[in-house]
Design a protein around this motif. Structure first.
Motif, PDB file in Angstrom:
ATOM      1  N   PHE A 112       0.482  -0.979   0.211  1.00  0.00           N
ATOM      2  CA  PHE A 112       0.491   0.109  -0.180  1.00  0.00           C
ATOM      3  C   PHE A 112       1.024   1.393  -0.118  1.00  0.00           C
ATOM      4  N   TYR A 113       2.033   1.686   0.638  1.00  0.00           N
ATOM      5  CA  TYR A 113       2.981   2.121   0.461  1.00  0.00           C
ATOM      6  C   TYR A 113       3.718   2.885  -0.471  1.00  0.00           C
ATOM      7  N   LEU A 114       3.807   1.960  -1.142  1.00  0.00           N
ATOM      8  CA  LEU A 114       4.810   0.963  -2.553  1.00  0.00           C
ATOM      9  C   LEU A 114       3.095   2.142  -3.178  1.00  0.00           C
ATOM     10  N   VAL A 115       2.455   1.503  -3.403  1.00  0.00           N
ATOM     11  CA  VAL A 115       1.463   2.223  -4.598  1.00  0.00           C
ATOM     12  C   VAL A 115       0.381   3.410  -3.971  1.00  0.00           C
ATOM     13  N   SER A 116       0.675   3.792  -3.070  1.00  0.00           N
ATOM     14  CA  SER A 116       0.360   5.221  -2.638  1.00  0.00           C
ATOM     15  C   SER A 116       1.194   6.278  -2.603  1.00  0.00           C
ATOM     16  N   ILE A 166      11.133   4.938  -1.917  1.00  0.00           N
ATOM     17  CA  ILE A 166      10.536   3.346  -2.481  1.00  0.00           C
ATOM     18  C   ILE A 166      11.269   1.874  -3.064  1.00  0.00           C
ATOM     19  N   ILE A 167      12.577   2.841  -3.340  1.00  0.00           N
ATOM     20  CA  ILE A 167      13.903   1.487  -3.414  1.00  0.00           C
ATOM     21  C   ILE A 167      13.944   0.818  -2.403  1.00  0.00           C
ATOM     22  N   PRO A 168      14.196   1.253  -1.097  1.00  0.00           N
ATOM     23  CA  PRO A 168      13.907   0.010  -0.709  1.00  0.00           C
ATOM     24  C   PRO A 168      12.803  -0.780   0.298  1.00  0.00           C
ATOM     25  N   THR A 169      12.592  -0.511  -0.221  1.00  0.00           N
ATOM     26  CA  THR A 169      10.544  -1.301   0.182  1.00  0.00           C
ATOM     27  C   THR A 169      10.663  -2.395  -0.744  1.00  0.00           C
ATOM     28  N   VAL A 170      10.729  -2.067  -2.292  1.00  0.00           N
ATOM     29  CA  VAL A 170      10.684  -2.328  -3.137  1.00  0.00           C
ATOM     30  C   VAL A 170      11.894  -4.352  -3.074  1.00  0.00           C
ATOM     31  N   CYS A 171      13.427  -3.548  -2.364  1.00  0.00           N
ATOM     32  CA  CYS A 171      13.927  -4.890  -2.376  1.00  0.00           C
ATOM     33  C   CYS A 171      13.514  -5.195  -1.480  1.00  0.00           C
ATOM     34  N   PHE A 172      12.942  -4.691  -0.039  1.00  0.00           N
ATOM     35  CA  PHE A 172      13.036  -5.966   0.623  1.00  0.00           C
ATOM     36  C   PHE A 172      11.438  -6.612   0.410  1.00  0.00           C
ATOM     37  N   LEU A 173      10.495  -6.507  -0.428  1.00  0.00           N
ATOM     38  CA  LEU A 173       9.004  -6.679  -1.108  1.00  0.00           C
ATOM     39  C   LEU A 173       9.927  -7.922  -1.900  1.00  0.00           C
ATOM     40  N   TYR A 174      10.981  -8.290  -2.287  1.00  0.00           N
ATOM     41  CA  TYR A 174      11.472  -9.058  -3.625  1.00  0.00           C
ATOM     42  C   TYR A 174      12.289  -9.966  -2.563  1.00  0.00           C
ATOM     43  N   GLU A 175      12.948  -9.085  -1.919  1.00  0.00           N
ATOM     44  CA  GLU A 175      13.695 -10.868  -0.708  1.00  0.00           C
ATOM     45  C   GLU A 175      12.551 -11.193  -0.528  1.00  0.00           C
ATOM     46  N   ARG A 176      10.796 -10.880   0.047  1.00  0.00           N
ATOM     47  CA  ARG A 176      10.159 -11.980   0.530  1.00  0.00           C
ATOM     48  C   ARG A 176       9.470 -12.788   0.054  1.00  0.00           C
ATOM     49  N   PHE A 177       8.858 -11.964  -1.181  1.00  0.00           N
ATOM     50  CA  PHE A 177       8.673 -12.599  -2.545  1.00  0.00           C
ATOM     51  C   PHE A 177       9.209 -13.910  -3.407  1.00  0.00           C
ATOM     52  N   PHE A 178      10.558 -13.438  -3.403  1.00  0.00           N
ATOM     53  CA  PHE A 178      11.898 -14.785  -3.773  1.00  0.00           C
ATOM     54  C   PHE A 178      11.788 -15.937  -3.152  1.00  0.00           C
ATOM     55  N   LEU A 179      11.685 -15.483  -1.773  1.00  0.00           N
ATOM     56  CA  LEU A 179      11.766 -16.881  -0.924  1.00  0.00           C
ATOM     57  C   LEU A 179       9.972 -17.223  -0.317  1.00  0.00           C
ATOM     58  N   VAL A 213      19.377  -7.655  -0.555  1.00  0.00           N
ATOM     59  CA  VAL A 213      19.019  -7.053  -1.523  1.00  0.00           C
ATOM     60  C   VAL A 213      19.128  -5.489  -0.975  1.00  0.00           C
ATOM     61  N   VAL A 214      18.480  -5.802   0.430  1.00  0.00           N
ATOM     62  CA  VAL A 214      18.060  -4.349   1.129  1.00  0.00           C
ATOM     63  C   VAL A 214      19.221  -3.252   1.358  1.00  0.00           C
ATOM     64  N   PRO A 215      20.243  -3.851   2.056  1.00  0.00           N
ATOM     65  CA  PRO A 215      21.352  -3.178   2.178  1.00  0.00           C
ATOM     66  C   PRO A 215      21.451  -2.305   0.886  1.00  0.00           C
ATOM     67  N   VAL A 216      21.367  -2.694  -0.347  1.00  0.00           N
ATOM     68  CA  VAL A 216      21.897  -2.493  -1.584  1.00  0.00           C
ATOM     69  C   VAL A 216      20.991  -1.176  -2.061  1.00  0.00           C
ATOM     70  N   GLY A 217      19.411  -1.285  -1.631  1.00  0.00           N
ATOM     71  CA  GLY A 217      19.095  -0.429  -2.114  1.00  0.00           C
ATOM     72  C   GLY A 217      18.403   0.897  -1.071  1.00  0.00           C
ATOM     73  N   ILE A 218      19.190   0.579   0.228  1.00  0.00           N
ATOM     74  CA  ILE A 218      19.512   1.644   1.093  1.00  0.00           C
ATOM     75  C   ILE A 218      20.896   2.296   0.869  1.00  0.00           C
ATOM     76  N   ILE A 219      21.884   1.785   0.635  1.00  0.00           N
ATOM     77  CA  ILE A 219      23.084   2.758  -0.230  1.00  0.00           C
ATOM     78  C   ILE A 219      22.774   3.566  -1.043  1.00  0.00           C
ATOM     79  N   ILE A 220      21.657   2.730  -2.097  1.00  0.00           N
ATOM     80  CA  ILE A 220      21.204   3.846  -3.449  1.00  0.00           C
ATOM     81  C   ILE A 220      20.115   4.602  -2.834  1.00  0.00           C
ATOM     82  N   SER A 221      19.035   4.731  -1.837  1.00  0.00           N
ATOM     83  CA  SER A 221      18.560   5.907  -1.372  1.00  0.00           C
ATOM     84  C   SER A 221      19.428   6.808  -0.880  1.00  0.00           C
TER      85      SER A 221
END
Length: 601
Positions: A169-173, A201-214, A224-232
């Motif tokens: 919801f956070y991402l869509v909003s 948006i990037i850190p949340t996208v990375c986290f959701l990628y991890e969860r859905f991959f699992l 990949v969340v730490p990588v997203g945090i570095i980019i953000s």
């Protein structure tokens, strides 16, 4: 390089960069108050700590559980950014969204804090009373290591999926808000706007990628969340350092407040000084930056305390739209004088929806206006006095014309003026008729008393100087001088601008021959219905007539005149007025002697 070492390097870099980003945002002058960037940096620190802590836990369950909680909480708290960004772009959210958000936030945080709770509630720890909610998030968990990486494997429950739905919801909003701002409320360049939303948006996208991959592959991916945090974080630093991303409205307000020529002081609802501008420091040497944090009443001198307290206690201040309230009025006695300058204090209330949270106390320079007003008032006073004197002279000229028309009344006008003033003064001293008689009344009756017989100018001289009794027709003509005199004065004084003067002149001319018992003329009114000025005039008029020689009578002595006045108290005259007149008998005697001496000279 092993995967474990690589993850440690990435997570450590993410944490270091998040802390650096937080420090840059917090201390960068042009981005000092921008909650979006500051809060985002703080939440990325929590998330980075969680990821790094998992790697450093050495498979110790308590450490791994704690850092996992930190990771989830850091990610989830970024949901707050959603509301902060909406506020930054001035987009209104419905009230129900806040209620729903708070409910979901509190529920998820309680479940996250208790997902590892296995015992019974502890008396000293209220959070453990809600320990049963932990299984709403994870039914169970265990530690697993794959490819050199440590994982906390879990069996998820509905709370976990609510957590993921909230992040979606956070991402869509945010995406929806991005397009809304692009097309309707753009206050940043498109490039900066895109970088801002991408960083959020990037850190949340990375986290959701991890969860859905699992969920899809039933195994953990490389975090990949730490990588997203570095980019953000790099994007945030870019916005703050190079694109000067900030709340331009707040910055403009600070610049305006600091540079404005009007001295201004910001005071909170506890009456502590929170800010002062340069103009205040130049005007008052005792108010400096060191005054910030002190109570205003302890810093201000009395001549500032008095107008400030007067203004903030004003109850009739109308509410203006917005956070600021309209200027409250100030009395002239609260003007502030500093050197040769004059300032008008003003207070504007700073309010939220339900209460005052502070004040802006300013001093508007009104030196030119005040000086002009003083000069104008002085000139108007002089002109008014000149007009009054011209008016009195004009009307008195008619009064003296009437006196010369009546050969038997020489000096009568001025003598009755003295008597009426003396009687009115004594009534005021005795507190009689104080609802009408005051200093202004006494001055006015002295000035208008000579006008009481002005209507005699309309009466035939033969009638005025008749040596014997008047015929009925002649008496009617004589009595008409009251009505004609009042009518003349109404016309002459219609635009004089002094209501008391014109009213009293009318009443004295019309009613000074009315009797207390109602047998006088022209209206045959009685008692208190006769204006008090006319009742005073009646005593003065008859007394002077008794002392004067007329074609039809000889002059009475003062003692005889007083006896006649006393005898007619309650019939012809107001008893209170007669009593006051008798009290000032010595003063009247002295006045008569003085007038005789001046006339003989």
């Amino acid at each position: 390089m092993s995967l474990f070492v690589f993850e440690n390097i990435i997570s450590s870099a993410a944490l270091i960069l998040s802390i650096a980003c937080f420090a840059i945002v917090a201390n960068h002058r042009e981005a000092k108050d921008y909650e979006v960037s500051l809060s985002f940096s703080l939440f990325t620190i929590l998330t980075s700590l969680g990821y790094l802590g998992i790697l450093q836990s050495a498979a110790v369950e308590s450490a791994l559980v704690f850092t996992t909680k930190l990771k989830y909480i850091g990610l989830f708290m970024q949901f707050i950014i959603y509301f902060m960004v909406y506020g930054y772009f001035k987009v209104t959210l419905p009230r129900w969204s806040f209620v729903l958000y708070l409910t979901v936030t509190v529920l998820i945080l309680i479940m996250l804090l208790n997902f590892n709770f296995k015992g019974t509630p502890l008396p000293g720890n209220p959070m453990t009373w809600l320990g049963f909610t932990g299984r709403w998030f994870f039914r169970s968990y265990y530690i697993q290591m794959r490819r050199g990486l440590i994982f906390l494997r879990t069996q998820n429950n509905w709370g976990y999926y609510l957590f993921l739905v909230s992040l979606l919801f956070y991402l869509v909003s945010l995406v929806s808000l991005y397009f809304r701002v692009v097309f309707f409320r753009r206050i940043l360049k498109l490039r900066d706007l895109t970088v801002l939303f991408a960083s959020l948006i990037i850190p949340t996208v990375c986290f959701l990628y991890e969860r859905f991959f699992l969920m899809l592959c039933n195994q953990e991916s490389v975090p990949v969340v730490p990588v997203g945090i570095i980019i953000s974080d790099c994007m945030t630093v870019y916005l703050v350092m190079f694109r000067r991303f900030n709340n331009v409205n707040a910055q403009a307000s600070d610049v305006f407040f600091e540079r404005m020529e009007t001295p201004a002081i910001v005071i909170d609802d506890m009456f502590r000084i929170t800010n002062v501008n340069e103009a205040v420091q130049e005007l008052f040497s005792f108010i400096t930056r060191d005054s910030i944090g002190q109570r205003a009443m302890s810093v201000f001198p009395e001549y500032l305390v008095r107008p400030f307290e007067s203004l903030i206690s004003f109850e009739g201040n109308p509410a203006d739209p917005g956070l600021m309230q309209g200027d409250t009025p100030v009395a002239d006695e609260n003007l502030v004088f500093v050197g040769s300058k004059t300032f008008q204090p003003k207070v504007r209330r700073v309010q939220n929806k339900d209460r005052t949270v502070g004040f802006v106390f300013s001093l508007e320079d009104v030196t030119l206006l005040h000086n002009y007003k003083q000069t104008l008032e002085s000139d108007i006073g002089k002109k008014t006095e000149q007009i009054r004197m011209m008016r009195d002279q004009m009307v008195l000229s008619f009064a003296y014309l009437a006196e010369h028309h009546d050969l038997s009344s020489k000096g009568h006008l001025m003598r009755t003026s003295y008597y009426t003033k003396a009687i009115a003064t004594e009534l005021l001293r005795e507190n009689v008729y104080t609802d009408e008689i005051d200093g202004n009344f006494i001055q006015t009756i002295e000035r208008v008393a000579p006008l009481h017989d002005i209507g005699k100018v309309y009466v035939d001289e033969k009638v005025l100087n008749r040596n014997g009794p008047l015929s009925p027709g002649e008496r009617l003509q004589m009595e008409s001088h009251t009505v004609k005199g009042a009518s003349f004065l109404d016309s002459a004084l219609r635009d004089c601008g002094d209501q008391l003067y014109s009213n009293m002149a009318h009443d004295i001319a019309l009613y000074h021959h009315e009797w207390w018992n109602g047998s006088g003329y022209p209206s045959k009114i009685s008692g208190m219905k006769i204006p008090v000025c006319a009742r005073i005039m009646a005593v003065a008029d008859v007394f002077d007539a008794l002392l004067s020689e007329r074609p039809y009578k000889k002059a009475f002595s003062m003692t005889e005149a007083y006896d006649i006045i006393h005898y007619q108290s309650g019939t012809h005259f107001d008893p209170q007025v007669v009593s006051a007149f008798e009290t000032i008998k010595p003063e009247v005697r002295e006045l008569i002697e003085r007038l005789k001496n001046s006339s003989s000279d």
